[in-house]
Each structure stands twice: as C-alpha cells, then as structure tokens.
Enzyme design. Sequence first.
Site, PDB file in Angstrom:
ATOM      1  NE  ARG A 190       2.402  17.354  -0.725  1.00  0.00           N
ATOM      2  CZ  ARG A 190       1.782  16.264  -0.245  1.00  0.00           C
ATOM      3  NH1 ARG A 190       2.361  15.512   0.673  1.00  0.00           N
ATOM      4  NH2 ARG A 190       0.596  15.913  -0.678  1.00  0.00           N
ATOM      5  CD1 TRP A 246      -3.897  14.237  -0.683  1.00  0.00           C
ATOM      6  CD2 TRP A 246      -5.322  12.636  -0.067  1.00  0.00           C
ATOM      7  NE1 TRP A 246      -3.170  13.098  -0.455  1.00  0.00           N
ATOM      8  CE2 TRP A 246      -4.018  12.088  -0.075  1.00  0.00           C
ATOM      9  CE3 TRP A 246      -6.378  11.790   0.291  1.00  0.00           C
ATOM     10  CZ2 TRP A 246      -3.746  10.768   0.268  1.00  0.00           C
ATOM     11  CZ3 TRP A 246      -6.093  10.475   0.631  1.00  0.00           C
ATOM     12  CH2 TRP A 246      -4.806   9.979   0.614  1.00  0.00           C
ATOM     13  CE1 TYR A 292       1.710  -0.688  -1.896  1.00  0.00           C
ATOM     14  CE2 TYR A 292       1.103  -0.360   0.398  1.00  0.00           C
ATOM     15  CZ  TYR A 292       2.057  -0.372  -0.602  1.00  0.00           C
ATOM     16  OH  TYR A 292       3.353  -0.060  -0.299  1.00  0.00           O
ATOM     17  CD  GLU A 331      -7.932   4.994  -0.977  1.00  0.00           C
ATOM     18  OE1 GLU A 331      -8.663   4.181  -0.369  1.00  0.00           O
ATOM     19  OE2 GLU A 331      -8.213   5.491  -2.070  1.00  0.00           O
ATOM     20  CB  SER A 336      -0.789  -9.674 -14.808  1.00  0.00           C
ATOM     21  OG  SER A 336      -0.143  -9.131 -13.684  1.00  0.00           O
ATOM     22  CE  LYS A 343       1.751  -7.984  -8.894  1.00  0.00           C
ATOM     23  NZ  LYS A 343       1.188  -9.319  -8.737  1.00  0.00           N
ATOM     24  CB  THR A 357       6.863  -4.095  -5.275  1.00  0.00           C
ATOM     25  OG1 THR A 357       6.056  -3.893  -4.121  1.00  0.00           O
ATOM     26  CG2 THR A 357       6.364  -3.203  -6.388  1.00  0.00           C
ATOM     27  CG  HIS A 416       0.687   2.776   3.237  1.00  0.00           C
ATOM     28  ND1 HIS A 416       1.406   3.767   2.614  1.00  0.00           N
ATOM     29  CD2 HIS A 416       1.095   1.616   2.681  1.00  0.00           C
ATOM     30  CE1 HIS A 416       2.224   3.219   1.741  1.00  0.00           C
ATOM     31  NE2 HIS A 416       2.063   1.922   1.768  1.00  0.00           N
ATOM     32  CG  ASP A 463     -25.420  -9.056 -13.073  1.00  0.00           C
ATOM     33  OD1 ASP A 463     -24.624  -8.336 -12.449  1.00  0.00           O
ATOM     34  OD2 ASP A 463     -26.295  -8.594 -13.823  1.00  0.00           O
ATOM     35  CG  HIS A 515      -5.629  17.684  -8.330  1.00  0.00           C
ATOM     36  ND1 HIS A 515      -5.899  17.292  -9.628  1.00  0.00           N
ATOM     37  CD2 HIS A 515      -4.441  17.093  -8.006  1.00  0.00           C
ATOM     38  CE1 HIS A 515      -4.907  16.515 -10.066  1.00  0.00           C
ATOM     39  NE2 HIS A 515      -4.021  16.372  -9.103  1.00  0.00           N
ATOM     40  CG  HIS A 518       5.766   4.794   5.183  1.00  0.00           C
ATOM     41  ND1 HIS A 518       5.767   3.570   4.583  1.00  0.00           N
ATOM     42  CD2 HIS A 518       4.755   5.470   4.602  1.00  0.00           C
ATOM     43  CE1 HIS A 518       4.807   3.513   3.681  1.00  0.00           C
ATOM     44  NE2 HIS A 518       4.181   4.645   3.677  1.00  0.00           N
ATOM     45  CG  HIS A 519       2.176   8.133   4.850  1.00  0.00           C
ATOM     46  ND1 HIS A 519       2.177   8.516   3.541  1.00  0.00           N
ATOM     47  CD2 HIS A 519       1.866   6.819   4.839  1.00  0.00           C
ATOM     48  CE1 HIS A 519       1.859   7.486   2.768  1.00  0.00           C
ATOM     49  NE2 HIS A 519       1.672   6.452   3.531  1.00  0.00           N
ATOM     50  CB  SER A 566     -20.196   4.495  -2.960  1.00  0.00           C
ATOM     51  OG  SER A 566     -19.855   4.020  -4.226  1.00  0.00           O
ATOM     52  CB  SER A 567     -15.618   2.369  -1.326  1.00  0.00           C
ATOM     53  OG  SER A 567     -15.190   3.388  -2.142  1.00  0.00           O
TER      54      SER A 567
END
Lengths: 185, 527
Positions: free
Chosen positions: B452, B143, B259, B257, B270, B333, B330, B255, B107, B78, B304-305, B171-172
């Site tokens: 979890r 994950w 963002y 990732e 926006s 924004k 943040t 991390h 293009d 998932h 921080h993880h 790909s990315s």
Amino acid sequence: MNKGAKKTLIRLVVAVPLMFAFGFALVPLYDVFCEVTGINGKVFQSEHSEDLMSDDGRSIALQFISTNNENMPWTFKPSEQVMKIETGKYHSATFYVKNTTNKRMVAQAVPSVAPSNAAAHLKKLECFCFEQQELMPGEEALLPVKLLVSNELPSNIKNIILSYTIFDITDYDDEALAHHEMDME
Amino acid sequence: MSAVIENHHDDHHHGPAKGITRWLYTTNHKDIGTLYLWFSFAMFLIGGAMAMVIRAELFQPGMQIVEPEFYNQMITLHGLIMIFGGVMPAFVGLANWLVPMQIGAPDMALPRMNNLSFWILPFAFFILLSSLFMEGGAPNFGWTFYAPLSTTYAPPSVTFFIFSVHIMGASSIMGSINVVVTIMNMRAPGVGLMKMPLFVWSWLITAYLLIAVMPVLAGAVTMMLMDIHFGTSFFNAAGGGDPVLFQHIFWFFGHPEVYIMILPAFGIVSHIIETFSRKQLFGYSSMVWAMLSIAILSFVVWAHHMFTVGLPLAAEIFFMWATMLIAVPTGVKVFNWVATMFRGSITFETPMLFAIAFVVLFTIGGLSGLMLAIVPADFQYHDTYFVVAHFHYVLVPGAIFSIMAAVYYWIPKWTGNMYDERLGKLHFWLSFIGVNVTFFPQHFIGLAGMPRRYPDYALQFADWNMVSSVGAFLFGFSQLLFLFIVVKTVMGGKKATDQVWEGAKGLEWSVASPAPYHTFSTPPKVD
C-alpha cells in the site's frame, strides 16, 4: 442543569486531563515494562556482583554488530566480530571509532540485544553506550564494554548478538540530553 | 410508548432566528446536528475527491497524473479527512439530532458547549487543508503519522497538522461529554438504561471510548510537537527515545478509534432492520452487552497493528487471541440482525437496502480482519492492499453505508418530506456495485503482494487496479446523486406522516414531521 448532570460533567471533565496524562505516563511505563520483561533488547547498567559469578558456566558465542545511523560519517566497528565467552564470567570487548570529518562531533550509541529474551541475562558493568562520545577531527578511540552473561540464560540460546547503532547528536541540546541520560540510568 | 401532545405549550416556543446568525449562535440540538451532517458531507466530498486522484493515478502502472510527493499528501489527507472530518462528525451529527429525541429530552445537556464543539471543527480542517498550499506541501506520512516519518522527516506543515488534530480532539471530547451527560441525566421518566434505543446505547459507549482515547491522541501529537520543536526525544533513538513507542501510543488510541467509527453504525442498523422487518429486535440485551464487550476489548488489542515491529512471541500470541475474541460479540450482533429479519415481513426501502448491505459487507470486512489477526499470516499481509481492502470494507460499506441508511431513514422526520424512493434505490445500487468493484479486487492484489501507499506498482497488478479504479469512479460519482437526493428532499417532496415508516417504533416517531424546533419540552410519558 440538575445536580446529577453537574456531577457527571465534573467526572468527565476530570477524566480528560487524566487520560492526557496517561498518554504521557505510557512513556515511562513502556520503559519499565521493557526493563521488567527484558523485551525490546534494552540493557541497563548494573553493579558488579559476586553472586552472578561462577565457574561452572557454559560456553556461548557473543557476536557484535555495528551500524551507522543515516549520515553518520564515523568509522565504527567492533574490534572482534565474534567472541567465545563463558557465562558467569566478566568479559571485556572494544569497539573502534574514528571521527573521519574535519569538525568536532558528538555521538551516542544505542544498544540492542537479540534474541530479546537474552537481554535480561546480560549484565553490563561498563558500556560506552552509557555516555556520549566526543571526538575531535580525525581523532580515534577504542570504546570499552564490560559485561557478564548470567548462568540463568535459557539453555537453548547459544549465540547472543549485541548490536550498536551510532547516532550523530552534535546538534542536540547537550543539557536536555544529559537529563535524559540520567533518567535512563 | 406514547408521547405527550405538545400543542398547548406553543406560547413558550419560538422558531429559529433568521439568517446566518441562526447557524452561528444556535444552541438547538437539531440545528447543530444539521450543521455537523452538512459539514461531514462536505468533508466526504473533499476526501472523496482525493480518493479519485489516488485511483486515477493507480488506473495504470507508471506515473501519469501526479508527483509521488503529492500522491503521499493525498493518501494522508484522504485518511485524515474521511476519519476525522467525514465519519466522526456525521455520527456526532446523528447523535445531536437523535439522542435527545430518542430519550425524550428537550435538548442536549450542554447546548453552548455543543455550539463550540461544532464551530471549532471548520477551523481545524481549514488549517489541515491549508497545509496543501504551504512550502513543502501537506503532511505526507500517512494518516497513522508514524515517527520518525512525522517528526524527523516531516514537512514543515506538520506543526499545522498537530494543531488541527488538537482542535479535532477538543471538538470530539466536548461532543462526547455532552452526549454522556445528556444520556445519563436527561432521559424521560420511564426510559431506564436497558430501555434505551440501541442508537443511544451505541453512542453512550462510543462517547466513553472517545473521552478515554482522544486525550491520548492529543498526548501523542504533543510529544511529536515537543520532539520537533523543543529538543525532546520521545521518539528519537539517538536521544534515548523509541519510535516503536510512538506506535504503541498511537494504536492505544487507534484501535478504540476504529470501534468509535463502527459502534454508532451498529445502533443505526439495529433500528432500521427492526423497523423494516416489522418485528421486535432479536436479543436487545445481548446487543448491549456485545457492544460493551467490544468496547472493553478494544483497549487490549492495539498491538495487532504492529505484529511486524518485532514483538516478543508471547505478546503476539496474546494480541492475536484477544483480537479473535472480538469476533464473538461481533458474531452475536450479526446473528441477532439476521434473526430479526428471519420470518419478518420485510420490505426493501432504501434504508433497509443499505442496512442489509451493511450486515453482509461489514461481515466480509470483519472476516478479512480475522485473517489479519493471524500472526504468521499477517507477516505476509502487513501493509499490502489486503489491509486496504479490509479497512475499507468495514469503513465504506460499514460506517458510511450506515450513515447513508440513517439519512434515508430519518430524513423524512428531519425535513417533513419523503425522499425520492426510485432515486434512493438507484443510489443504493450504484454505491453497492461501486464499492464492491472498488475494494473486492484489492483483496486479490493484496494477497499477491502489492504494497500500500505507493503511487506506482508492478505490471502484474495492472488489471485489478484498473477494475478497482473504475469501481471507485462509479462509487465516487454516485455520491453526487446522493447530494442531489438530499437537496431535493430538503426542498420538497411527498409529505411524510408522523410515524413515517409502518414498523417504526420509538419516541422520535411520536413527534410531528418535520420535527418541531423544540421537542419534549415536557417529558413524554413512557411505559
């Protein structure tokens, strides 16, 4: 494609393998960072040094902990649980191991020091964790460690814990491991 | 802004090829954008179905529906499918459709690579999903695939997982290189960097982040591969390695990732708030600087993880403050979005509803993130449902709401047809209620200590889990309504005008609806 685009493209295409390499560079960088800052409780082998020795050290407690990883069947324990030691002097201690199985086995002990800011002040002259232990069925041994805690140990630390986890590495490729050991030293 | 009328170029233009080859061989940014969007929708439904399995199992305490081993495979897949198959390809699809049109380019800069970067994706996910049918089952280590769970104790299918992550990464990376080269070199004359639409800015920054961290992820899985098959000991303590090293490398990727999954959303929201407030966006340049600061800060907060792995105090304090610092840009924004709406002539069409919900709910997710950043508090919250609630609040009503908002906002331009506003609003309200009923109670059970990643739980968590599952089914099944609305709009509907929305500004609204197969073959004039 115009010239500018080609330039941007080349830069980015070069950046990708560089970042890939950086990912791998994090491995030695991590070790170097831990060694310099002394965090992670890793202690590396050091040379005998007269400079570290002194007679006006203070008395602290050195506590030993032994752990068997997963299914490691050996008997593994420190000869003494706690030692009173003086900073600025070399001390020796031993760990008892016995291969309780009926086959030849190879083991590797991995050390850790707590509190982690004591690690930088712990100098190991000799440690069984710097090499592998090979024991025949039923064989037993006393494994030596010789160390000194320098006088610069922060004064709030009165008790250092030196712990070892012993791993079964019989099935590992001995050659690859030998290389890795050299890197560690 | 104004665009050159393109009709006199018609003799050079040709429509798309016919049949399946149109999609297999296409190098057209609009076709590839469409492929990405449909692909991510399919992955969203597959990943969503797995979420339904998870919530069905957690409906009541005790084991009722699946085996614990299978439950672990579900949570792992998932996460992986929603992140790498749902959110990221959806944003790449939007970038393909919109970036060239928003900067007045004909293009993408590298159209063939564009085709390749899409068409390797289905293979990556085919490999990943096929591991469900292998001996030992699919990856079951979460994950985040922490070593040694993903190395020493992994099922044999982990090798397929590693290979599929390599393909997703490739790909990315190709997609990002394409976006950067396009934005840096193909802007129409007059579109200066500080005149670019914010969605373009957000993608420029995202693409740089991707180029910086996807290779590190590739490195991490390569090390796993070597540990598993070639006898190295990167993460194996017995051989002198360190499992904590895995977490450092992983979160150095992980991390930025997160963002990557939210910056394009900032761009989308926006645009939508600006349009439906019928005002100029408040604080354009501060929006750009805020995104840049967030991107740069994302590289220095990874630990921080990992507050509970035994970091030294100094490191915990550094990562705590660095993390809290991100709240500043943040906050800028969120302030700007609110200030844009202030005294605007707001109307509440479906995209605007999703955008406003984004601002409110993403802020809730951001605030629970701040709570998690507090080191002593994190020791209590770590690996509880509070964390699950936090990241689902930033990803579902954050990233995914922004994608839905974008689809409603731009689909008239893509298809030439208006979507059914009544159904769109219904979809919004079902999703909005569903998402909050699902994830808000998870804050409570998390604070109460429910860990979890377990298929079972203690009895005191039963009530809120049942509420959460009901919400999840509501949210899950309302997405079928979304599918229906999209298909209905593609098939037909009220014809859209070229500008579509009264307050819409930007080059993409200056071309016909539906957007012709080729746009801006000659650069538009922009003042």
